[in-house]
Design an enzyme around this catalytic site. Structure first.
Site, PDB file in Angstrom:
ATOM      1  N   HIS A 158    -104.200 -96.740 -22.752  1.00 12.26           N
ATOM      2  CA  HIS A 158    -102.641 -96.663 -22.631  1.00 12.26           C
ATOM      3  C   HIS A 158    -102.354 -98.247 -22.691  1.00 12.26           C
ATOM      4  O   HIS A 158    -101.505 -98.498 -22.535  1.00 12.26           O
ATOM      5  CB  HIS A 158    -102.013 -96.268 -21.873  1.00 12.26           C
ATOM      6  CG  HIS A 158    -102.289 -94.381 -22.345  1.00 12.26           C
ATOM      7  ND1 HIS A 158    -100.919 -93.701 -23.361  1.00 12.26           N
ATOM      8  CD2 HIS A 158    -102.900 -93.281 -22.395  1.00 12.26           C
ATOM      9  CE1 HIS A 158    -101.500 -92.233 -23.657  1.00 12.26           C
ATOM     10  NE2 HIS A 158    -102.496 -92.346 -23.285  1.00 12.26           N
ATOM     11  N   ASP A 366     -99.138-106.058 -20.517  1.00  7.73           N
ATOM     12  CA  ASP A 366     -98.276-104.736 -21.141  1.00  7.73           C
ATOM     13  C   ASP A 366     -99.615-104.458 -22.421  1.00  7.73           C
ATOM     14  O   ASP A 366     -99.484-105.529 -23.668  1.00  7.73           O
ATOM     15  CB  ASP A 366     -97.037-104.853 -21.426  1.00  7.73           C
ATOM     16  CG  ASP A 366     -96.433-103.369 -20.835  1.00  7.73           C
ATOM     17  OD1 ASP A 366     -97.563-102.362 -20.485  1.00  7.73           O
ATOM     18  OD2 ASP A 366     -95.378-103.334 -20.321  1.00  7.73           O
TER      19      ASP A 366
END
Length: 458
Positions: A158, A366
């Site tokens: 993730h 991110d």
């Protein structure tokens, strides 16, 4: 049909009313399990102190079995707070300066993964498909293979995956790469993360890419792909429409007194670029005196990992910076920055997104960033806001209607704020429509279905 077995560091268990924890990922994974039947195993979030944890606690909800285990306090400190969050997390976010290596923490990380494998093993059946999530559990497949399990095992990361020169600063990078090579399918957020992984594999001859996305390493053939995670787009949009009537949202609308709202929502983390963002907002106001007293910046930043010293220090730094800017540019009747250091319920967040003329999402690095997608989904189609988005977020690869910025460049972000606040309605609608159509087509359920179909394909 084979069962689906999901393993993650933490588990989203429904409460006694049958409601699961809020969040698109939890919703999607529970839906996948409910459809196929299966098990969701992970850490309970509790410590057993210095004694060996009790056996797995099994909870049945429909045809889903939730399997939770405690960890010892030593494991929590060394595996979770230690290696996972003070080595792997900073390395994967390119923050070599914050990685703190310790041999006992590294050993604990592999030991806890072995512990998870042994706790999971009695639940497994030969036809089960296993889906492991995130950086906490990279070695899990290798442990299961060592125990003789031949099941199809997939892994989804993730967070970002770094290039070789960053990863190889970690003393156990070979063991980490060997762990990833034990899966049948590796899922990354973007093609850039996949390319970084392929580069790490090939750099020191650890493996080869036989054809695009097909690898051989450490005696195992496996696949890798980019599977950009989505949100429950249609449901979140409906959520935001209803949230407009929420009492807290109504009070927020009244309190900004007709000013334009800029919103940032981030877990407190050094990867999110919050201090740079505050600097950019200050620069925006300084460069645009006409917007003084006409704009409010709301930054919602729940505390995160407060037991890790770097996070505690950052909490103080962000609060002090917001106070400094308010003192420098605020007036008697205008507080430019509202800084909230606690969690806000999802219905309220959805309503606040819809209120905001600009969504400011500027992480330094991110994997994806679902706040960006939630902000887009929450907008009023007739009068949508503008997304200002870091080019270093995975979402920047998909959300083409966003204003992309370099979060390290304060002037770049400040200029994007100026453009977003002043953007004409027709341009806002056009940009939003393209992003919303993409999110509707590529929602979290599709992400889940595509990954599992590829994992089950021989």
């Amino acid at each position: 049909m084979s069962r689906l077995i999901i393993v993650s560091n933490r588990v989203s268990v429904p409460d006694n009313k049958g409601a699961a924890a809020a969040g698109g990922l939890a919703v999607a994974l529970q839906a996948a399990l409910a459809e196929r039947g299966g098990v969701w195993m992970g850490w309970s979030g509790k410590s057993s102190g210095d004694i060996e944890p009790e056996p797995l606690v099994l909870t049945q909800d429909g045809n889903i079995t939730y399997a939770l285990t405690d960890l010892t306090q030593t494991d929590v400190e060394e595996y979770y707070q230690g290696f996972a969050n003070r080595v792997l997390w900073p390395i994967c976010h390119y923050r070599l300066d914050l990685a703190e290596y310790g041999r006992k923490e590294m050993a604990s990380y592999f030991r806890v993964n072995r512990f998870f494998a042994h706790r999971l093993a009695p639940l497994l059946e030969p036809e089960d498909t296993i889906w492991v999530h995130d950086y906490h559990l990279i070695p899990l497949a290798a442990e299961l293979r060592e125990m003789g399990f031949k099941n199809r095992i997939g892994f989804f990361l993730h967070i970002p995956w770094p290039p070789a020169d960053v990863l190889f600063t970690m003393p156990v990078h070979e063991e980490i790469m060997r762990g990833l090579s034990s899966y049948d399918l590796l899922g990354f957020q973007t093609k850039y993360d996949l390319e970084n992984f392929a580069g790490c594999l090939k750099r020191e001859g650890m493996g080869v890419e036989n054809s695009p996305g097909h690898f051989s390493a450490h005696g195992h053939n496996f696949r890798g792909g980019a599977y950009s995670i989505g949100i429950e787009t249609a449901a979140f949009a409906a959520f935001a429409r209803k949230a407009a009537a929420h009492s807290v949202v109504r009070k927020a609308r009244q309190s900004i007194e007709g000013r334009d709202l800029i919103i940032g929502v981030d877990r407190l983390d050094y990867s999110k670029g919050i201090t740079q963002r505050i600097d950019a907002f200050e620069r925006f106001i300084t460069n645009n005196p006409a917007h003084q007293r006409r704009v409010t910046y709301l930054q919602i930043t729940p505390k995160s990992r407060s037991e890790v010293p770097e996070y505690e220090a950052m909490q103080h730094a962000v609060a002090e910076q917001a106070g400094r800017v308010n003192g420098a540019i605020g007036t008697v009747d205008w507080v430019p920055i509202r800084y909230i250091n606690r969690s806000i319920s999802r219905p309220v967040l959805a309503g606040l997104y819809r209120l905001a003329k600009v969504g400011l999402v500027t992480p330094l690095r991110d994997g994806m960033n679902l706040v960006a997608k939630e902000y887009v989904a929450a907008q009023d189609p007739d009068d949508p806001g503008v997304l200002v988005l870091s080019r270093f977020a995975g979402a920047a690869r998909e959300l083409k209607g966003a204003l992309l910025v370099n979060p390290y460049d304060v002037d770049d972000t400040a200029n994007a704020l100026t453009r977003g606040i002043n953007m004409p309605l027709e341009e806002r609608r056009e940009r939003w429509r393209g992003m919303m159509d993409h999110l509707l087509e590529n929602d979290v359920s599709r992400w889940c279905d595509v990954f599992l179909a590829d994992l089950r394909a021989e």
